[in-house]
Design a protein around this motif. Structure first.
Motif, PDB file in Angstrom:
ATOM      1  N   GLN A 219       3.870 -15.139   5.580  1.00 36.63           N
ATOM      2  CA  GLN A 219       3.700 -15.182   4.128  1.00 36.63           C
ATOM      3  C   GLN A 219       2.262 -14.862   3.748  1.00 36.63           C
ATOM      4  N   LEU A 220       1.321 -15.389   4.499  1.00 36.68           N
ATOM      5  CA  LEU A 220      -0.093 -15.137   4.234  1.00 36.68           C
ATOM      6  C   LEU A 220      -0.396 -13.646   4.253  1.00 36.68           C
ATOM      7  N   LEU A 221       0.040 -12.959   5.291  1.00 42.47           N
ATOM      8  CA  LEU A 221      -0.271 -11.537   5.426  1.00 42.47           C
ATOM      9  C   LEU A 221       0.425 -10.696   4.365  1.00 42.47           C
ATOM     10  N   ALA A 222       1.534 -11.206   3.822  1.00 48.31           N
ATOM     11  CA  ALA A 222       2.273 -10.466   2.801  1.00 48.31           C
ATOM     12  C   ALA A 222       1.832 -10.810   1.380  1.00 48.31           C
ATOM     13  N   THR A 223       0.888 -11.743   1.238  1.00 48.93           N
ATOM     14  CA  THR A 223       0.456 -12.212  -0.074  1.00 48.93           C
ATOM     15  C   THR A 223      -0.808 -11.492  -0.527  1.00 48.93           C
ATOM     16  N   ASP A 224      -0.805 -11.043  -1.783  1.00 51.39           N
ATOM     17  CA  ASP A 224      -1.976 -10.364  -2.340  1.00 51.39           C
ATOM     18  C   ASP A 224      -2.723 -11.211  -3.364  1.00 51.39           C
ATOM     19  N   ILE A 225      -2.042 -12.189  -3.938  1.00 50.70           N
ATOM     20  CA  ILE A 225      -2.648 -13.041  -4.961  1.00 50.70           C
ATOM     21  C   ILE A 225      -2.401 -14.497  -4.595  1.00 50.70           C
ATOM     22  N   ARG A 226      -3.414 -15.303  -4.681  1.00 46.24           N
ATOM     23  CA  ARG A 226      -3.292 -16.730  -4.377  1.00 46.24           C
ATOM     24  C   ARG A 226      -2.241 -17.382  -5.282  1.00 46.24           C
ATOM     25  N   PRO A 227      -1.311 -18.145  -4.728  1.00 48.15           N
ATOM     26  CA  PRO A 227      -0.342 -18.869  -5.556  1.00 48.15           C
ATOM     27  C   PRO A 227      -1.044 -19.791  -6.548  1.00 48.15           C
ATOM     28  N   GLU A 228      -0.442 -19.962  -7.715  1.00 49.93           N
ATOM     29  CA  GLU A 228      -1.055 -20.754  -8.778  1.00 49.93           C
ATOM     30  C   GLU A 228      -0.708 -22.232  -8.611  1.00 49.93           C
TER      31      GLU A 228
END
Length: 317
Positions: A219-228
């Motif tokens: 999930q980290l590598l696929a994430t571009d924006i920090r979750p809110e």
């Protein structure tokens, strides 16, 4: 912040001098210095030929009249002031000889993360308070769905003993049981003033009033924006993943496995030397994970960890 190409970044050490109860020392910059009147962690410039650890010992002796006995390398922060671009090497100082006194006419104040009563604080130091507020023990649930009542008792017992950061994992559970269990954990944890993070499901975390989400490495590598969410962590196993966690501005990461675990006997291990190598120079707090118990905390701190994360060890009395 990023320094312009024509500015050389200056290495500076910053000491988080901590009492056993977690309170830390801040110093007010004296008149005549840049940012006079602002509060900061004590420290100063790393001189030519010095290591950051050597600079820490020298600066605290010169500035406060104390001699460092136990200090742990912690995190690094880059910051650009109008007058200088700095790289701050933070250390947590846990033991020293002598009584701190202002050898440069500084005023000091002992503070805690839940009640910082002085201002203004130097811009580079303020965000460090959030990192300091993270507990050193991170408990991760890994219970069987058939043992929910006993699991809740174990969580309650650990909270009563002082656990203040819990991750609800249980990824293989049916959705309804996992949500109900997570709700129960949040209710219990918040009663103790503890934080709860949900593994891999930001929407569930928001729905039930949890404090954050923990991302898997994928999930980290696929994430571009920090979750809110107020707290966001991630699982990491290598330098690429820790760099991505830093780039996203996550609050912390878990790095491992350090030691062998019964459930993953064939997994390649970092060992403490590997953990220390990967943790050197990190911008966010790191928890060591993998086959650890409470007795391993001191070793983890010496290797640059913020603390330890445990699946089985967190629930043992």
């Amino acid at each position: 912040m990023t320094a312009p190409a024509d500015r050389r970044r200056i290495d500076v050490v910053a000491a988080v001098i901590q009492q056993p109860d977690g309170r830390f020392l801040l110093a007010q910059r004296p008149a005549g210095k840049v940012y006079a009147g602002y509060w900061e962690f004590p420290g100063g410039k790393v001189e030519t030929g010095e290591s950051p650890a050597q600079a820490l010992s020298r600066e605290l002796h010169e500035e406060l009249g104390i001699d460092v006995k136990v200090a742990y390398s912690w995190i690094i922060r880059d910051f650009d002031y109008s007058h200088a671009a700095v790289r701050l090497h933070f250390f947590r100082v846990r033991a020293w000889s002598g009584e701190p006194r202002g050898r440069e006419a500084q005023i000091f104040a002992w503070q805690s993360t839940d009640a910082v009563t002085i201002s203004p604080v130097l811009p580079a130091n303020g965000p460090v308070f959030a990192a300091l507020a993270l507990p050193e023990i991170y408990g991760i649930t890994g219970f069987s769905v058939s043992a929910i009542p006993d699991s809740l008792k174990l969580v309650e017992s650990a909270l009563d003993r002082g656990l203040r950061l819990v991750q609800v994992r249980n990824r293989s559970w049916p959705a309804a049981e996992r949500e109900a269990f997570a709700v129960d954990v949040v209710v219990r944890a918040h009663r103790y003033g503890a934080k709860v993070i949900i593994n891999g499901d930001a929407e569930l975390a928001k729905l039930i009033g949890a404090d954050g989400v923990h991302l898997s490495a994928d999930q980290l590598l696929a994430t571009d924006i920090r979750p809110e969410l107020p707290l966001v962590g991630a699982s990491c196993h290598n330098a690429v993943e820790t760099a991505k966690a830093e780039a996203l501005g996550l609050d912390f990461a878990v790095l491992g496995p350090v030691c062998a675990t019964p459930t993953h006997p064939d997994t390649k291990l970092l060992g403490w030397s590997g953990f220390q190598k990967l943790s050197a120079g990190t911008r966010i707090p790191l928890y060591a994970l993998g086959g650890l118990a409470g007795a391993d905390l001191e070793q983890a701190l010496h290797c640059g960890a913020h603390g330890i994360a445990m699946i089985r060890g967190a629930w043992r009395s």
